[in-house]
Motif scaffolding. Structure first.
Motif, PDB file in Angstrom:
ATOM      1  N   LYS A   1     -52.453   4.653  18.061  1.00  0.00           N
ATOM      2  CA  LYS A   1     -53.089   3.687  18.955  1.00  0.00           C
ATOM      3  C   LYS A   1     -52.592   3.846  20.391  1.00  0.00           C
ATOM      4  O   LYS A   1     -53.371   3.827  21.334  1.00  0.00           O
ATOM      5  CB  LYS A   1     -52.812   2.257  18.485  1.00  0.00           C
ATOM      6  CG  LYS A   1     -53.587   1.847  17.268  1.00  0.00           C
ATOM      7  CD  LYS A   1     -55.035   1.757  17.584  1.00  0.00           C
ATOM      8  CE  LYS A   1     -55.520   0.369  17.320  1.00  0.00           C
ATOM      9  NZ  LYS A   1     -56.932   0.191  17.540  1.00  0.00           N
TER      10      LYS A   1
ATOM     11  N   ARG B   1     -53.996   7.056  21.986  1.00  0.00           N
ATOM     12  CA  ARG B   1     -55.411   6.887  22.359  1.00  0.00           C
ATOM     13  C   ARG B   1     -55.534   6.084  23.653  1.00  0.00           C
ATOM     14  O   ARG B   1     -56.323   6.424  24.531  1.00  0.00           O
ATOM     15  CB  ARG B   1     -56.179   6.170  21.251  1.00  0.00           C
ATOM     16  CG  ARG B   1     -56.550   7.047  20.101  1.00  0.00           C
ATOM     17  CD  ARG B   1     -57.416   6.302  19.128  1.00  0.00           C
ATOM     18  NE  ARG B   1     -57.529   7.034  17.880  1.00  0.00           N
ATOM     19  CZ  ARG B   1     -57.879   6.504  16.735  1.00  0.00           C
ATOM     20  NH1 ARG B   1     -58.134   5.210  16.650  1.00  0.00           N
ATOM     21  NH2 ARG B   1     -57.964   7.243  15.664  1.00  0.00           N
ATOM     22  N   LYS B   2     -54.760   5.013  23.753  1.00  0.00           N
ATOM     23  CA  LYS B   2     -54.817   4.176  24.950  1.00  0.00           C
ATOM     24  C   LYS B   2     -54.323   4.943  26.171  1.00  0.00           C
ATOM     25  O   LYS B   2     -54.885   4.828  27.259  1.00  0.00           O
ATOM     26  CB  LYS B   2     -53.996   2.911  24.733  1.00  0.00           C
ATOM     27  CG  LYS B   2     -54.158   1.878  25.804  1.00  0.00           C
ATOM     28  CD  LYS B   2     -55.614   1.521  26.064  1.00  0.00           C
ATOM     29  CE  LYS B   2     -56.129   0.465  25.146  1.00  0.00           C
ATOM     30  NZ  LYS B   2     -57.469  -0.022  25.512  1.00  0.00           N
TER      31      LYS B   2
ATOM     32  N   LYS C   1     -54.527   8.176  26.626  1.00  0.00           N
ATOM     33  CA  LYS C   1     -55.575   9.125  27.000  1.00  0.00           C
ATOM     34  C   LYS C   1     -56.705   8.432  27.752  1.00  0.00           C
ATOM     35  O   LYS C   1     -57.317   9.011  28.643  1.00  0.00           O
ATOM     36  CB  LYS C   1     -56.121   9.834  25.758  1.00  0.00           C
ATOM     37  CG  LYS C   1     -55.194  10.888  25.218  1.00  0.00           C
ATOM     38  CD  LYS C   1     -55.784  11.562  24.007  1.00  0.00           C
ATOM     39  CE  LYS C   1     -54.787  12.555  23.428  1.00  0.00           C
ATOM     40  NZ  LYS C   1     -55.275  13.173  22.187  1.00  0.00           N
ATOM     41  N   GLN C   2     -56.997   7.178  27.397  1.00  0.00           N
ATOM     42  CA  GLN C   2     -58.046   6.429  28.087  1.00  0.00           C
ATOM     43  C   GLN C   2     -57.627   6.055  29.510  1.00  0.00           C
ATOM     44  O   GLN C   2     -58.470   5.827  30.363  1.00  0.00           O
ATOM     45  CB  GLN C   2     -58.393   5.144  27.322  1.00  0.00           C
ATOM     46  CG  GLN C   2     -59.158   5.378  26.055  1.00  0.00           C
ATOM     47  CD  GLN C   2     -59.434   4.068  25.326  1.00  0.00           C
ATOM     48  OE1 GLN C   2     -58.918   3.020  25.691  1.00  0.00           O
ATOM     49  NE2 GLN C   2     -60.245   4.150  24.286  1.00  0.00           N
ATOM     50  N   LEU C   3     -56.331   5.985  29.759  1.00  0.00           N
ATOM     51  CA  LEU C   3     -55.843   5.546  31.057  1.00  0.00           C
ATOM     52  C   LEU C   3     -55.460   6.697  31.988  1.00  0.00           C
ATOM     53  O   LEU C   3     -54.889   6.452  33.046  1.00  0.00           O
ATOM     54  CB  LEU C   3     -54.652   4.600  30.871  1.00  0.00           C
ATOM     55  CG  LEU C   3     -54.980   3.280  30.167  1.00  0.00           C
ATOM     56  CD1 LEU C   3     -53.719   2.463  29.961  1.00  0.00           C
ATOM     57  CD2 LEU C   3     -56.006   2.496  30.941  1.00  0.00           C
ATOM     58  N   THR C   4     -55.772   7.927  31.611  1.00  0.00           N
ATOM     59  CA  THR C   4     -55.508   9.043  32.519  1.00  0.00           C
ATOM     60  C   THR C   4     -56.517   8.985  33.668  1.00  0.00           C
ATOM     61  O   THR C   4     -57.619   8.456  33.509  1.00  0.00           O
ATOM     62  CB  THR C   4     -55.624  10.400  31.801  1.00  0.00           C
ATOM     63  OG1 THR C   4     -56.951  10.531  31.289  1.00  0.00           O
ATOM     64  CG2 THR C   4     -54.614  10.532  30.682  1.00  0.00           C
TER      65      THR C   4
ATOM     66  N   SER D   1     -59.970  10.432  32.761  1.00  0.00           N
ATOM     67  CA  SER D   1     -60.729   9.577  31.858  1.00  0.00           C
ATOM     68  C   SER D   1     -61.263   8.346  32.588  1.00  0.00           C
ATOM     69  O   SER D   1     -62.402   7.933  32.373  1.00  0.00           O
ATOM     70  CB  SER D   1     -59.854   9.154  30.678  1.00  0.00           C
ATOM     71  OG  SER D   1     -60.567   8.305  29.816  1.00  0.00           O
ATOM     72  N   LEU D   2     -60.440   7.762  33.452  1.00  0.00           N
ATOM     73  CA  LEU D   2     -60.896   6.603  34.219  1.00  0.00           C
ATOM     74  C   LEU D   2     -62.043   6.989  35.150  1.00  0.00           C
ATOM     75  O   LEU D   2     -63.007   6.234  35.306  1.00  0.00           O
ATOM     76  CB  LEU D   2     -59.737   6.006  35.012  1.00  0.00           C
ATOM     77  CG  LEU D   2     -58.659   5.302  34.195  1.00  0.00           C
ATOM     78  CD1 LEU D   2     -57.509   4.876  35.095  1.00  0.00           C
ATOM     79  CD2 LEU D   2     -59.235   4.102  33.473  1.00  0.00           C
TER      80      LEU D   2
ATOM     81  N   THR E   1     -65.180   7.432  33.055  1.00  0.00           N
ATOM     82  CA  THR E   1     -65.697   6.131  32.632  1.00  0.00           C
ATOM     83  C   THR E   1     -66.391   5.419  33.787  1.00  0.00           C
ATOM     84  O   THR E   1     -67.478   4.858  33.625  1.00  0.00           O
ATOM     85  CB  THR E   1     -64.547   5.255  32.097  1.00  0.00           C
ATOM     86  OG1 THR E   1     -63.900   5.946  31.027  1.00  0.00           O
ATOM     87  CG2 THR E   1     -65.053   3.926  31.593  1.00  0.00           C
TER      88      THR E   1
END
Length: 115
Positions: A21, A24-25, A27-30, A33-34, A37
């Motif tokens: 978890k 994954r979080k 990786k979403q906050l790189t 990725s930002l 998005t």
């Protein structure tokens, strides 16, 4: 012994789940990725706005045509009058044998005169 094995396995499973978890979080906050998005959200919002604007323009066009028909009916204008034929004037006379020059003009070609 069985109890210790059970709790050890449960702890390992919880650790693996939590690590997954967190990764994954992260990786979403790189930044990449930002940025991706944000770009996707901007594209979706732009498409939504475009669809709304097109729908609004179509509604305006339909209502405008309907109102024109109502006004034409109220004023008794049923047929559009035919427009007169376009007149054509020569903008420049093409007479090369006798060129016309304007003499004694007050126009100066000096660009620095106005400054």
């Amino acid at each position: 012994m069985f109890r210790r094995t059970f709790w050890f396995t449960t702890g390992v499973a919880a650790g693996v789940w939590a690590t997954t978890k967190v990764n994954r979080k992260l990786k979403q906050l790189t930044p990449e990725s930002l940025a991706a998005t944000a770009a996707n959200k901007a594209l979706e919002t732009g498409q939504r706005l475009k669809d709304r604007a097109v729908g609004f323009a179509l509604d305006v066009r339909d209502n405008m045509a309907q109102r024109e028909a109502e006004l034409e009916e109220a004023l008794g204008i049923q047929d559009s009058p035919e427009l007169p034929a376009a007149r054509r004037y020569a903008a420049i006379e093409n007479n090369r044998s006798n060129p016309k020059y304007i003499e004694n003009t007050t126009y100066s070609y000096n660009r620095n005169e106005d400054h």
